[in-house]
Design a protein around this motif. Structure first.
Motif: not given
Length: 920
Positions: A645-650
């Motif tokens: 459910p999560c994207t990479g760190v931005q």
């Protein structure tokens, strides 16, 4: 041509709905001309008998011109039930309305509801007494001076004459046997006639904000009286006890001048005595007036965060909203009675400016009338949430936004911080003498000093004492306030923002009051070296001094133009004007904008999850990296799922806008093009705020569907996240900032992505979006994969007869368009209040009101449709809807809805039985 179209449209609507509403945004004279034209069209079609309601504006009324005969036309509408002839607008009395009614008005024998607010009547029109069916009369904001009760018709049930000049009541009221409600607040009434005791049906008597000297005992003789409002009068004495009717539920004696109350009142739960000087003698209070805290006022609790209330000159008023906001208006802060408006608005829908390193801590409070000024400062208290998760030295202030001629201007107000309930709740209080927009903000600590002509002055940074400013004598021509803010850059802070290999110093921001002061003598600035260079030997030519000004809008290298003096702990130089200064190593001078941005951004991750019960329901959110695991756990416990459910760190800055898009084999579900546009511009456009609790705010809920229309196949797509370039703003500048309608051309190439080629196409789309980001448009960040599987159970066959299936399951059969339009017919002008009981936000209700202006019936239907679209799949949606109606004190509508639901269930069950018989 436009006027002819309006006439045709209004006449058609009137003949269909029986309601002719000409109280629009158009000029009132034009509305009255349209009324005459519509009258002729309806006359040709013999439609007078079908019209039940007429709304007609009376602004700019002139009895000597064509307005003179306008009201005579009303006599043709013999079946008229409701007649609204209002001038002005709510909260503002424009004394340019009617002064009399035509004699033909008495022929409207079926008239039940008359609204003559915001006109110039000085006495009751005699025609009203001959309306034998009249039940409700509203004459707020007129110039009534005397109220003769014998002029009222015997059928009257509700009477509203607020904000007039009524000095006293006269005449007999023995014939008013059906009168239930009398609203006479904000007048000049000093006595009540004894005949009031004969009002046997009276339930509510409101005499708030008048000039009564004693409690009107005759009112307490009304045997069915339930509520008596006597607050904000001049009552100084009350008997030891009173003979109260058994039906009485409330006697409001608050904010009078009663020095003492007996135990009879103090122990009586139906008597309200707050705001009276009960513990002091009035004479002692007058002698000790200076010691009295004018802000020590009891608070009246509002039912909604979207509220309006009256304040008066000779009484202090305190108000508390459900969200925790408190407002106190001291005595004599206004010259006359004033209607105040307040509401909370989401941060993404405001124009509040946040500078780099600022943090928004609260919701945004909007107060009106906008720009209103007070004779004395009012006190505003706002709750907020704050946790110290970075290494910066911060202080909490309340920021206000003011509309000026060329845009918006803001100022920071000092705030007193209070902790409640074992430090779980925090509030900030400030004082202001005008109305704007207010919000609690955390900013870098601002060190200040006053510099005059003759003094040698030094200002140290409280964050880093090695940084200081030295002012020689004669440096300024007038006394000047110096302000210094320091963005502290330590090795641990650089490591946290992933810049541990870079050599940079603290960033200092210098400003003055008056603004843009040019110093007569050069000021010496001692800027602390980067921590890794303090006490060490290094190549001084590699360290560059950078300057940022609002004129350039960028960091410029001024090392070659400035004489630098190095010591073991700092670099000193001289300047004649202030801006931002920064020391960086030579190797990062070319990417200084990116490095500075990293110092003022937060590591975040975007998450997107589907609801297990209804996989088409999606929630998306931006959360700080350290809070992601906890937030995913919370959503999982609430019934949401997601494989990854999560994207990479931005990285995002405080207040930076991000956008959500649905692409691939799925698409955003909407009712129509207008609904889709609203979702894209409001629901899927958010701002990131680092301090807002993720479980309470900052998330978007929306629904998706298969883009191909075939629900039997597994569909895959992506929820994509984009950000927009951030434009820093210099403090005190006049700016304009707000959400805009943004084009959708940045992610067209990504529409062809699939599970198998996701990585390759993502890199291509990101590269394209980054190119657009350089030109000020959106920049693609990352995606979350969404899989939409076909429903586990096949849909049941649809019968040929018109009976909604699944009526007994959830709300799919209950909340149909036909039912919602039927229910909307029972609600009235208070529909927004009911929307709050349904749990809708003020911003959502405001959007509905703006989307369908001057059409209350359509606004109500759209509100109900919007709520049902969100909740129709909830297991208890019908029960939730009924409970909201009961909480809103609309049992009459709740009974109707319950009957509709039960009848629908019965029809559904009968249809199923019939369907089974046909298949046997």
């Amino acid at each position: 041509m436009d006027e002819e179209k309006d006439c045709s449209r209004f006449s058609q609507q009137a003949l269909i709905s029986g309601r002719l509403n000409l109280n629009t945004e158009k000029q009132p004279q034009l509305c009255r001309r349209i009324f005459k034209d519509v009258y002729n069209l309806i006359k040709d079609k013999a439609g007078f008998k079908s019209i039940r309601t007429i709304h007609l504006p009376t602004n700019d009324w002139n009895d000597d011109n064509e307005d003179n005969g306008t009201l005579d036309l009303l006599s043709e509408f013999q079946n008229l039930n409701i007649c609204v002839l209002k001038g002005g607008r709510r909260g503002k009395c424009l004394c340019d309305g009617m002064t009399s009614l035509p004699a033909s008005f008495t022929s409207l024998e079926h008239l039940r509801h008359v609204d003559l607010s915001f006109n110039r009547f000085t006495s009751f029109p005699s025609q009203l007494g001959k309306l034998t069916s009249l039940k409700l009369l509203i004459m707020d904001y007129n110039s009534l001076e005397v109220m003769d009760l014998k002029d009222l018709p015997c059928s009257i049930e509700e009477l509203y004459c607020r904000h007039n000049r009524i000095g006293h009541l006269e005449g007999s009221c023995d014939h008013l046997s059906e009168l239930k409600i009398i609203e006479l607040s904000s007048n000049q009434i000093d006595q009540i006639p004894p005949s009031v005791a004969s009002l046997s049906a009276l339930l509510c008597f409101n005499l708030k904000d008048n000039r009564l000297k004693s409690v009107p005992l005759c009112a307490l003789k009304c045997k069915n009286l339930q509520k008596l409002y006597l607050s904000h009068n001049d009552i100084t004495f009350i008997e030891e006890s009173l003979d109260l009717p058994h039906s009485l539920e409330l006697v409001d004696l608050s904010f009078n001048k009663i020095a003492s109350f007996s135990q009879f009142y103090q122990n009586n739960p139906i008597v309200c005595i707050r705001g009276n000087p009960t513990e002091r003698n009035l004479k002692e209070q007058q002698k000790d007036e200076n010691a009295f805290d004018k802000y020590d006022v009891s608070l009246a609790k509002m039912d909604s965060d979207f509220a309006s209330f009256d304040i008066v000159s000779h009484h202090a008023v305190g108000v508390a909203l459900p969200c925790g906001v408190e407002m106190i208006f001291p005595k004599f802060c206004v010259k006359q009675s004033t209607l105040i408006f307040c509401k909370l608005i989401p941060p993404e829908e405001t124009e509040l400016i946040l500078n780099p390193s600022d943090q928004l801590l609260s919701d945004v409070l909007q107060l009106g009338p906008n720009g209103m000024k007070f004779d004395d400062r009012i006190k505003i208290t706002i709750p907020f949430h704050y946790s110290a998760f970075d290494e910066q030295h911060r202080e909490i202030i309340i920021r206000s936004l003011t509309q000026v001629q060329n845009g918006n201007k803001y100022e920071d107000l000092e705030a007193a911080i209070n902790l409640h309930d074992d430090n779980k709740e925090q509030t900030a209080s400030t004082y202001a003498n005008h109305f704007t927009v207010f919000a609690v903000v955390s900013r870098l600590v601002e060190d200040t000093v006053q510099v005059d002509q003759n003094a040698n002055t030094i200002l140290w940074s409280s964050c880093n004492p090695l940084t200081k400013l030295s002012f020689p004598s004669q440096s300024v021509a007038v006394e000047t306030k110096i302000k210094l803010q320091t963005l502290r850059v330590t090795p641990s802070y650089l490591q946290r923002v992933q810049l541990s290999d870079d050599v940079v110093s603290d960033v200092i921001h210098l400003s003055t009051e008056p603004k843009n002061t040019v110093f007569q003598q050069a000021v010496t600035i001692h800027l602390c070296l980067p921590d890794v260079l303090i006490g060490k030997t290094f190549d001084e030519n590699q360290l560059r001094l950078l300057k940022w000004t609002s004129v350039d809008g960028d960091w410029n290298d001024v090392t070659g133009d400035t004489s630098l003096t190095f010591s073991t702990v700092d670099v000193s130089f001289q300047t004649n004007y202030f801006c931002r200064y920064w020391l960086v190593w030579e190797n990062i001078k070319g990417v200084v904008r990116q490095v500075y941005r990293r110092l003022t951004t937060y590591n975040v991750q975007f998450l997107c999850m589907q609801r297990k019960v209804v996989p088409t329901a999606v929630i998306a959110q931006c959360v700080r990296e350290e809070n992601v695991d906890e937030r995913v756990k919370q959503l999982s416990e609430q019934g949401y799922f997601g494989e990854d459910p999560c994207t990479g760190v931005q990285q995002l800055m405080e207040g930076e806008i991000f956008k959500i898009q649905v692409i691939g084999g799925i698409q955003l579900k909407s009712h129509d093009e207008h609904d889709r546009r609203h979702l894209e511009e409001k629901v899927l456009m958010k701002r990131f705020h680092s301090q807002h609790p993720p479980q309470k705010t900052g998330f978007s809920r929306f629904c998706i569907e298969s883009s191909g229309g075939d629900t039997r196949e597994v569909k895959t797509g992506y929820v994509s996240f984009y950000k927009f370039s951030h434009q820093p703003v210099t403090k005190g500048e006049e700016v304009k900032l707000g959400p805009k309608q943004l084009e959708e051309n940045s992610s067209r190439s990504a529409m062809k992505r699939s599970v198998h080629n996701r990585q390759e196409s993502t890199e291509l789309s990101s590269a394209q979006a980054n190119c657009k980001g350089d030109s000020g448009k959106e920049e693609h960040l990352d995606d979350v994969l969404i899989v939409l599987e076909p429903p586990a159970k096949p849909l049941p066959p649809v019968p040929e007869f018109d009976v909604p299936l699944k009526f007994g399951e959830l709300g799919t059969g209950m909340f149909t368009e036909v039912n919602l339009r039927h229910i909307s017919g029972f609600l009235g002008s208070d529909w927004m209040e009911f929307g709050h009981y349904l749990g809708l936000k003020t911003a959502e209700l405001d959007r509905i009101q703006m989307d369908y202006p001057n059409n209350t019936k359509e606004q109500i239907f759209r509100m109900l449709r919007y709520w049902s679209y969100i909740h129709m799949h909830d297991e208890d949606c019908v029960q939730t809807f009924l409970k909201a109606l009961m909480d809103a004190d609309r049992k009459d509508i709740a009974d109707q809805v319950d009957r509709i639901y039960k009848d629908g269930v019965e029809r559904y069950e009968n249809s199923v039985k019939k369907l089974r018989r046909n298949h046997q």
